[in-house]
Design a protein around this motif. Structure first.
Motif, PDB file in Angstrom:
ATOM      1  N   HIS A  36      -9.319   6.659  -0.276  1.00 24.93           N
ATOM      2  CA  HIS A  36      -8.763   6.066   0.881  1.00 24.93           C
ATOM      3  C   HIS A  36      -7.142   6.286   0.856  1.00 24.93           C
ATOM      4  O   HIS A  36      -6.695   6.011   1.933  1.00 24.93           O
ATOM      5  CB  HIS A  36      -8.828   4.217   0.445  1.00 24.93           C
ATOM      6  CG  HIS A  36     -10.248   4.208   0.717  1.00 24.93           C
ATOM      7  ND1 HIS A  36     -11.068   2.977  -0.003  1.00 24.93           N
ATOM      8  CD2 HIS A  36     -11.294   4.441   1.525  1.00 24.93           C
ATOM      9  CE1 HIS A  36     -11.986   2.777   0.559  1.00 24.93           C
ATOM     10  NE2 HIS A  36     -12.550   3.705   1.287  1.00 24.93           N
ATOM     11  N   HIS A  37      -6.356   6.850  -0.324  1.00 24.12           N
ATOM     12  CA  HIS A  37      -4.976   6.574  -0.165  1.00 24.12           C
ATOM     13  C   HIS A  37      -4.542   7.828  -0.758  1.00 24.12           C
ATOM     14  O   HIS A  37      -3.261   7.963  -1.011  1.00 24.12           O
ATOM     15  CB  HIS A  37      -4.477   5.280  -1.017  1.00 24.12           C
ATOM     16  CG  HIS A  37      -5.098   3.953  -0.288  1.00 24.12           C
ATOM     17  ND1 HIS A  37      -4.606   3.708   0.895  1.00 24.12           N
ATOM     18  CD2 HIS A  37      -5.655   3.038  -0.798  1.00 24.12           C
ATOM     19  CE1 HIS A  37      -5.416   2.391   1.356  1.00 24.12           C
ATOM     20  NE2 HIS A  37      -6.035   2.047   0.102  1.00 24.12           N
ATOM     21  N   THR A  38      -5.331   8.917  -0.992  1.00 23.65           N
ATOM     22  CA  THR A  38      -4.566   9.696  -1.957  1.00 23.65           C
ATOM     23  C   THR A  38      -4.880  11.336  -1.113  1.00 23.65           C
ATOM     24  O   THR A  38      -6.408  11.507  -0.866  1.00 23.65           O
ATOM     25  CB  THR A  38      -5.473   9.910  -3.281  1.00 23.65           C
ATOM     26  OG1 THR A  38      -5.337   8.828  -3.907  1.00 23.65           O
ATOM     27  CG2 THR A  38      -4.736  11.260  -4.153  1.00 23.65           C
ATOM     28  N   VAL A  78      -7.271   6.559   4.683  1.00 28.70           N
ATOM     29  CA  VAL A  78      -7.995   7.512   5.331  1.00 28.70           C
ATOM     30  C   VAL A  78      -9.653   6.841   5.331  1.00 28.70           C
ATOM     31  O   VAL A  78     -10.030   6.079   4.538  1.00 28.70           O
ATOM     32  CB  VAL A  78      -8.325   8.585   4.016  1.00 28.70           C
ATOM     33  CG1 VAL A  78      -9.501   9.633   4.339  1.00 28.70           C
ATOM     34  CG2 VAL A  78      -6.907   9.213   3.721  1.00 28.70           C
ATOM     35  N   HIS A  79     -10.006   7.317   6.556  1.00 27.91           N
ATOM     36  CA  HIS A  79     -11.388   6.891   7.010  1.00 27.91           C
ATOM     37  C   HIS A  79     -12.303   7.839   6.491  1.00 27.91           C
ATOM     38  O   HIS A  79     -12.020   9.003   6.925  1.00 27.91           O
ATOM     39  CB  HIS A  79     -11.464   6.690   8.480  1.00 27.91           C
ATOM     40  CG  HIS A  79     -13.040   6.699   8.799  1.00 27.91           C
ATOM     41  ND1 HIS A  79     -13.624   5.428   8.755  1.00 27.91           N
ATOM     42  CD2 HIS A  79     -13.914   7.416   9.475  1.00 27.91           C
ATOM     43  CE1 HIS A  79     -14.833   5.577   9.189  1.00 27.91           C
ATOM     44  NE2 HIS A  79     -15.068   6.879   9.598  1.00 27.91           N
ATOM     45  N   CYS A  80     -13.109   7.842   5.618  1.00 29.85           N
ATOM     46  CA  CYS A  80     -14.353   8.713   5.162  1.00 29.85           C
ATOM     47  C   CYS A  80     -15.674   8.397   5.567  1.00 29.85           C
ATOM     48  O   CYS A  80     -15.994   7.276   5.264  1.00 29.85           O
ATOM     49  CB  CYS A  80     -14.014   8.891   3.733  1.00 29.85           C
ATOM     50  SG  CYS A  80     -15.020  10.256   2.884  1.00 29.85           S
ATOM     51  N   ASN A  81     -16.438   9.315   5.925  1.00 27.75           N
ATOM     52  CA  ASN A  81     -17.947   9.018   6.316  1.00 27.75           C
ATOM     53  C   ASN A  81     -18.770   9.464   5.003  1.00 27.75           C
ATOM     54  O   ASN A  81     -18.602  10.593   4.514  1.00 27.75           O
ATOM     55  CB  ASN A  81     -18.279   9.678   7.658  1.00 27.75           C
ATOM     56  CG  ASN A  81     -17.556   9.302   9.018  1.00 27.75           C
ATOM     57  OD1 ASN A  81     -17.592   8.157   9.056  1.00 27.75           O
ATOM     58  ND2 ASN A  81     -17.138  10.445   9.439  1.00 27.75           N
ATOM     59  N   THR A  84       0.915  -1.452   0.046  1.00 24.58           N
ATOM     60  CA  THR A  84      -0.098   0.022  -0.004  1.00 24.58           C
ATOM     61  C   THR A  84       0.611   1.435   0.135  1.00 24.58           C
ATOM     62  O   THR A  84       1.733   1.513   0.914  1.00 24.58           O
ATOM     63  CB  THR A  84      -0.712   0.004   1.287  1.00 24.58           C
ATOM     64  OG1 THR A  84      -1.748  -1.152   1.142  1.00 24.58           O
ATOM     65  CG2 THR A  84      -1.795   1.301   1.237  1.00 24.58           C
ATOM     66  N   ASN A  85       0.639   2.365  -0.969  1.00 26.19           N
ATOM     67  CA  ASN A  85       1.143   3.376  -1.152  1.00 26.19           C
ATOM     68  C   ASN A  85       2.865   3.335  -1.180  1.00 26.19           C
ATOM     69  O   ASN A  85       3.770   4.008  -0.623  1.00 26.19           O
ATOM     70  CB  ASN A  85       1.022   4.163   0.100  1.00 26.19           C
ATOM     71  CG  ASN A  85      -0.258   4.960   0.270  1.00 26.19           C
ATOM     72  OD1 ASN A  85      -1.053   4.546  -0.127  1.00 26.19           O
ATOM     73  ND2 ASN A  85      -0.711   6.085   0.720  1.00 26.19           N
TER      74      ASN A  85
END
Length: 478
Positions: A355-357, A380-383, A245-246
């Motif tokens: 999630h990753h940017t 990243v956690h995104c609601n 990842t990344n």
């Protein structure tokens, strides 16, 4: 930067470089890989200008040097070792009396709480996390999770299948009955429900759907068929995304564009700018075509299973599409399959890039990459609106999924709560908003080791009209 002669007689033993507990190890490691150099000019008393490089410890999370409080002194009669001269003084000085001190420099941005809050507001985040310490391992984080979040519950797993099948069938029914002006709403619902199929197959690929491997392979293959997604090729490539990842080049998901790519040709440069700009929410279509249908991209041991998945996908296309056209015509194929499929790819692209940017999340070369920092701090956690999260089985609760892909989707929220309790200050969190999307689509483009990302309109302004348009047209609401 200010530099002052403050303590010329301070003994060299007071010099502090990096963290105390790993000072010697870190110094040798950075000398081996070249380290990062920071040049500071100090005004001398004779007066002579001495350019002094301050050895510093590089943060493997951010890729930038961290600076710690400390003073370097050069005094009369100080005789540096030859190695020190070559590595830390860019050129030799005369045998004159030299006295100088280097004051502490400003810490890296993410070490500063006020700067993090400022960047959070600027980028559209709710929180930008602190850098994770180097000594924290992925196992440390996994051990902090309750054991129950790893448990497979067959009832909950099949309940998710029921939710997806029912919601997708409802969407097809609404498309059939809705007047033309309500079709966009029907497509939005149906395409989001189809994304739930992908998440079910996603659990199957990670062995978090069932204890029976054959059941997982069958359910995963069937769940992917309406999306024309070959299950096994995707599974093989997705495992690589989790392992790296990344990581520059090795990660198979979104990663920055290389400067060499956009310099290849004008046509390619314009295509890349469009892909990472206005049509970025649908670029997963290009990823789908590029990565999953070419047998040369797979190892010999994988090709057999890849062929089975491809045969299933082509069979669905050969049977399903003609049946749709036979019953509803070409317009019906467009209404019932293509438009929901485009909505699915919108979510596929959007989830993945969010999630990753982000401008503060680095992609790193393999020799600098740290698993714990990439999975916890680089995710990243995104609601999202709750109906989206229900139909997509909480795939947006993504940080625990990267800590361990074996956590079933229905346990991701419980795992995230545990992460908040134990590691909350290191997490990146956001609520889905226009500013967040605008930040990613207009700034996160070309790889740069120091800045992480450089926008297209900085490196290719003559071809970056699409980016300029987005900056003006996209709302800036957080």
């Amino acid at each position: 930067m200010r530099s002052t002669v403050t303590a010329p007689n301070l003994p060299l033993s007071h010099i502090r470089i990096g963290l105390e507990r790993e000072r010697e190890r870190e110094r040798e490691r950075e000398r081996g890989c070249g380290g990062l150099k920071r040049m500071m000019a100090c005004e001398l008393s004779n007066p002579i200008i001495l350019r002094l490089e301050v050895p510093q410890r590089r943060s493997s999370w951010s890729g930038r040097p961290r600076c710690y409080p400390g003073i370097f002194c050069l005094k009369k009669n100080f005789q540096p070792r030859r190695k020190f001269v070559h590595q830390h003084l860019p050129y030799r000085t005369s045998n004159k009396v030299v006295q100088a001190a280097v004051l502490p420099v400003e810490p890296v941005l993410l070490d500063n709480e006020e700067k993090r809050k400022e960047l959070s507001e600027k980028y559209g985040f709710a929180q930008i996390g602190e850098p994770l310490p180097d000594d924290v391992t992925l196992k440390d984080i996994m051990d902090s999770l309750p054991k129950k979040v790893f448990e497979i519950d067959d009832l909950k797993a099949w309940k998710s299948v029921l939710i997806s099948v029912t919601s997708y069938a409802l969407g097809i029914f609404v498309i059939a009955k809705a007047p033309w002006y309500l079709l966009p709403l029907a497509w939005a619902w149906t395409g989001t429900a189809a994304t739930g199929f992908f998440v079910i197959g996603h659990d199957c690929a990670h062995k978090s759907f069932s204890r029976n491997k054959l059941v997982e392979d069958i359910v995963g293959t069937l769940a992917f068929l309406p999306l024309i997604y070959p299950y096994e090729p995707w599974r093989f490539k997705h495992d690589r995304h989790h392992a790296k990842t990344n990581m520059l080049s090795e990660d198979t998901a979104w990663h920055p564009v290389w400067k060499e790519e956009i310099d290849t040709s004008s046509a390619l440069r314009k295509a890349i700018i469009l892909g990472y700009g206005p049509i970025r929410p649908w670029m997963s279509i290009a990823h789908w075509l590029t990565w999953h249908f070419d047998l040369k991209k797979f190892r010999p041991t994988e090709v057999g299973r890849v062929k089975i998945s491809l045969a299933c996908v082509f069979a669905f296309m050969a049977i399903g599409w003609p049946l749709i056209i036979l019953k509803t015509g070409i317009v019906g194929w467009f209404k019932f399959w293509f438009m929901p499929w485009m909505v699915y790819h919108f979510w596929m692209s959007t989830f993945t890039m969010i999630h990753h940017t982000a401008p503060h999340i680095p992609f790193k070369a393999s020799e600098e990459w740290n698993a714990a920092q990439a999975q916890l701090g680089g995710t990243v956690h995104c609601n999202y609106p709750r109906w989206i999260e229900i139909l997509c089985h909480d795939i947006s609760v993504h940080i625990p999924h990267h800590i361990s892909p074996r956590i079933p989707s229905y346990n991701l929220r419980a795992a995230h709560e545990a992460l908040l309790q134990n590691w909350g200050k290191y997490l990146n969190e956001a609520n889905w908003n226009w500013r967040l999307m605008k930040t990613i689509m207009t700034t996160c483009h070309v790889y740069d080791k120091e800045k992480y990302y450089v926008s297209f309109d900085e490196v290719a302004p003559e071809d970056s009209k699409p980016i300029t348009f987005l900056k003006k047209a996209m709302p800036d609401y957080a």
